[in-house]
Design an enzyme around this catalytic site. Structure first.
Site, PDB file in Angstrom:
ATOM      1  N   SER A   1      -8.234 -23.621 -26.023  1.00 48.50           N
ATOM      2  CA  SER A   1      -7.979 -24.580 -27.102  1.00 48.50           C
ATOM      3  C   SER A   1      -7.565 -23.832 -28.379  1.00 48.50           C
ATOM      4  O   SER A   1      -6.657 -23.023 -28.336  1.00 48.50           O
ATOM      5  CB  SER A   1      -9.250 -25.434 -27.291  1.00 48.50           C
ATOM      6  OG  SER A   1      -8.978 -26.563 -28.043  1.00 48.50           O
TER       7      SER A   1
ATOM      8  N   ASP B   1      -6.285 -33.132 -18.863  1.00 52.57           N
ATOM      9  CA  ASP B   1      -6.495 -32.884 -20.291  1.00 52.57           C
ATOM     10  C   ASP B   1      -5.523 -33.769 -21.082  1.00 52.57           C
ATOM     11  O   ASP B   1      -4.307 -33.627 -20.964  1.00 52.57           O
ATOM     12  CB  ASP B   1      -6.212 -31.399 -20.560  1.00 52.57           C
ATOM     13  CG  ASP B   1      -6.517 -30.968 -21.987  1.00 52.57           C
ATOM     14  OD1 ASP B   1      -6.531 -31.825 -22.886  1.00 52.57           O
ATOM     15  OD2 ASP B   1      -6.710 -29.756 -22.196  1.00 52.57           O
TER      16      ASP B   1
ATOM     17  N   HIS C   1     -10.265 -32.160 -21.405  1.00 48.90           N
ATOM     18  CA  HIS C   1     -10.070 -30.952 -22.218  1.00 48.90           C
ATOM     19  C   HIS C   1     -11.305 -30.054 -22.292  1.00 48.90           C
ATOM     20  O   HIS C   1     -11.222 -28.842 -22.117  1.00 48.90           O
ATOM     21  CB  HIS C   1      -9.614 -31.356 -23.621  1.00 48.90           C
ATOM     22  CG  HIS C   1      -9.403 -30.175 -24.523  1.00 48.90           C
ATOM     23  ND1 HIS C   1      -8.433 -29.224 -24.278  1.00 48.90           N
ATOM     24  CD2 HIS C   1     -10.058 -29.783 -25.648  1.00 48.90           C
ATOM     25  CE1 HIS C   1      -8.486 -28.298 -25.223  1.00 48.90           C
ATOM     26  NE2 HIS C   1      -9.470 -28.611 -26.055  1.00 48.90           N
TER      27      HIS C   1
HETATM   28  N1  LIG Z   1     -15.334 -29.161 -27.952  1.00 53.11           N
HETATM   29  C1  LIG Z   1     -14.693 -28.094 -28.664  1.00 53.11           C
HETATM   30  C2  LIG Z   1     -13.373 -28.539 -29.226  1.00 53.11           C
HETATM   31  C3  LIG Z   1     -12.334 -28.739 -28.189  1.00 53.11           C
HETATM   32  O1  LIG Z   1     -11.548 -27.617 -28.038  1.00 53.11           O
HETATM   33  C4  LIG Z   1     -15.523 -27.663 -29.831  1.00 53.11           C
HETATM   34  O2  LIG Z   1     -16.329 -28.435 -30.318  1.00 53.11           O
HETATM   35  O3  LIG Z   1     -15.347 -26.518 -30.261  1.00 53.11           O
END
Ligand SMILES: N[C@@H](CCO)C(=O)O
Ligand SMILES: CC(=O)SCCNC(=O)CCNC(=O)[C@H](O)C(C)(C)COP(=O)(O)OP(=O)(O)OC[C@H]1O[C@@H](n2cnc3c(N)ncnc32)[C@H](O)[C@@H]1OP(=O)(O)O
Length: 367
Positions: free
Chosen positions: A149, A303, A332
């Site tokens: 991400s 995703d 995701h």
């Molecule tokens: N769930 C992740 C964000 C998604 O990439 C976070 O809270 O860092």
């Protein structure tokens, strides 16, 4: 920050601090300047004599430098990336509230916390800060750089910069440029934060309710229709209110507010929007050709935030990149959860590359 810093320091005389105080002025991509930059980081294990066992992890939006905590199953004593064999480094990103300079830090010019006077920054700035930390730690080669991400966005930019030799690059659930869809999600979350007037009151819990709503919105992009059906479906048909899914959204929003703040969230979501490896370069595709590392791109099939077409695009344009996909009902956020599948795919990729590299060395030797 966790106590691991001290544990590691006790083992390794090389790293006595988990915070690097950068003595120069840090110039942001925007041209703005940041004084007193502090980079909070954690290391695990020991850098070997050849300095060739570095695994560098870049974290996503709301995580911290404790990669053995949030990426357990991939990083840990018995995992693929373990401190016994590797020297693992993870830095908390600029703007995050887990130790690195952020909107609640004191602005040395005013003597007051920055709040909304904090300068905006980009993914390229985050990559530049990884470089500063690598220089500080005396690291010239990273065996494996990995991120998912927003973490993948940083890993990609750092690889493109070409300033540190990256042997293997693992990009998970990430992209070459943040999409209009992703930016729209982030903007909706910032709109939620801005409707909370306390956000403009300059206090540490300013925008608390707005942040709660923002996380609730974000969650819709991190999960899937199927995931909600699996975990939040009612067991009875006679309800007209008080649904499990409603309680889940509230709970998740509050859970984030207990460990994060609206200012860090605001700035980090803007940094994510800024991501575009083509900026100031010939094109996105040309920028991707600058990656020299052996690259593996992993996508999550359902995703909705970083659709798999984005990882296919990366794999198409990064020279000799390999592509793999995994199934995860979560969508995701599967990149944080599916650690067995990641271990399998990444482990095989690294093994293959190790034998390829050995072959190359052998050929050169006999020639
Ligand atoms: N769930 C992740 C964000 C998604 O990439 C976070 O809270 O860092
Ligand atoms: C100090 C720190 O914690 S920082 C580091 C931790 N965070 C990070 O690294 C950021 C990245 N991590 C994440 O985004 C998340 O942790 C993920 C994606 C890995 C996992 O998300 P989770 O919230 O744990 O999983 P999930 O979406 O299944 O929700 C489970 C939680 O919702 C609760 N829940 C489930 N259904 C409901 C409901 N209907 N109503 C209320 N609560 C509910 C569960 O009880 C559970 O609560 P808990 O987290 O207190 O145990």
């Amino acid at each position: 920050m966790s106590n691991n810093i001290n544990k590691v320091s006790a083992k390794s005389p090389l790293w006595d601090l988990g915070v690097h105080k950068y003595s120069k002025i840090f110039k942001l991509e925007s041209g703005k300047k940041l004084r007193n930059l502090e980079i909070a980081y954690q290391t695990y294990g020991t850098l070997n004599a050849k300095k060739d066992n570095v695994i560098w992890a870049c974290h996503a939006l709301t995580a911290n430098a404790d990669v053995l905590d949030w990426w357990k199953g991939l990083f840990g004593a018995k995992d693929l990336f373990n401190p016994e064999e590797h020297f693992i480094v993870c830095a908390n990103v600029l703007g995050s509230n887990y130790g690195t300079t952020n909107p609640l830090s004191v602005n040395p010019v005013t003597g007051q916390p920055y709040y909304l006077a904090f300068p905006e920054f980009t993914i390229r700035d985050l990559a530049a800060i990884h470089q500063i930390l690598a220089d500080h730690l005396g690291i010239k080669t990273v065996k494996t750089l990995i991120g998912g991400s927003l973490g993948g966005q940083q890993a990609l930019e750092w690889s493109i910069s070409g300033k540190t030799e990256i042997e293997n690059l693992i990009l998970v659930a990430t992209n070459a440029a943040h999409s209009p869809w992703g930016i729209a999600f982030n903007e909706s979350q910032r709109l939620a934060i801005a409707t909370d007037r306390t956000f403009f009151a300059n206090k540490p819990d300013g925008g608390y309710k707005g942040l709660k709503t923002a996380r609730s919105i974000a969650l819709l992009s991190y999960r899937t229709y199927e995931a909600y059906n699996e975990t939040q479906l009612e067991s009875v048909n006679d309800k007209v209110t008080d649904f499990r899914a409603s309680s889940y959204q509230n709970y998740q929003g509050e859970k984030l507010c207990k460990r994060f703040n609206a200012y860090s969230y605001w700035y980090l979501s803007k940094a994510m929007d800024s991501h575009n490896v083509g900026r100031g370069r010939k094109s996105i595709a040309d920028a991707l050709k600058l990656v020299k590392a052996n690259t593996l791109v992993i996508g999550i099939e359902n995703d909705v935030l970083f659709p798999i077409t984005e990882q296919q695009f990366l794999a198409k344009h990064i020279v000799d990149a390999q592509f793999a996909s995994i199934k995860c009902a979560y969508g995701h956020d599967g990149f944080l959860i599916e650690t067995d599948k990641l271990t399998n795919i990444i482990g095989n990729f690294l093994k293959e590359n190790a034998s390829k590299n050995k072959k190359v060395i052998k050929l050169q030797h006999t020639a």
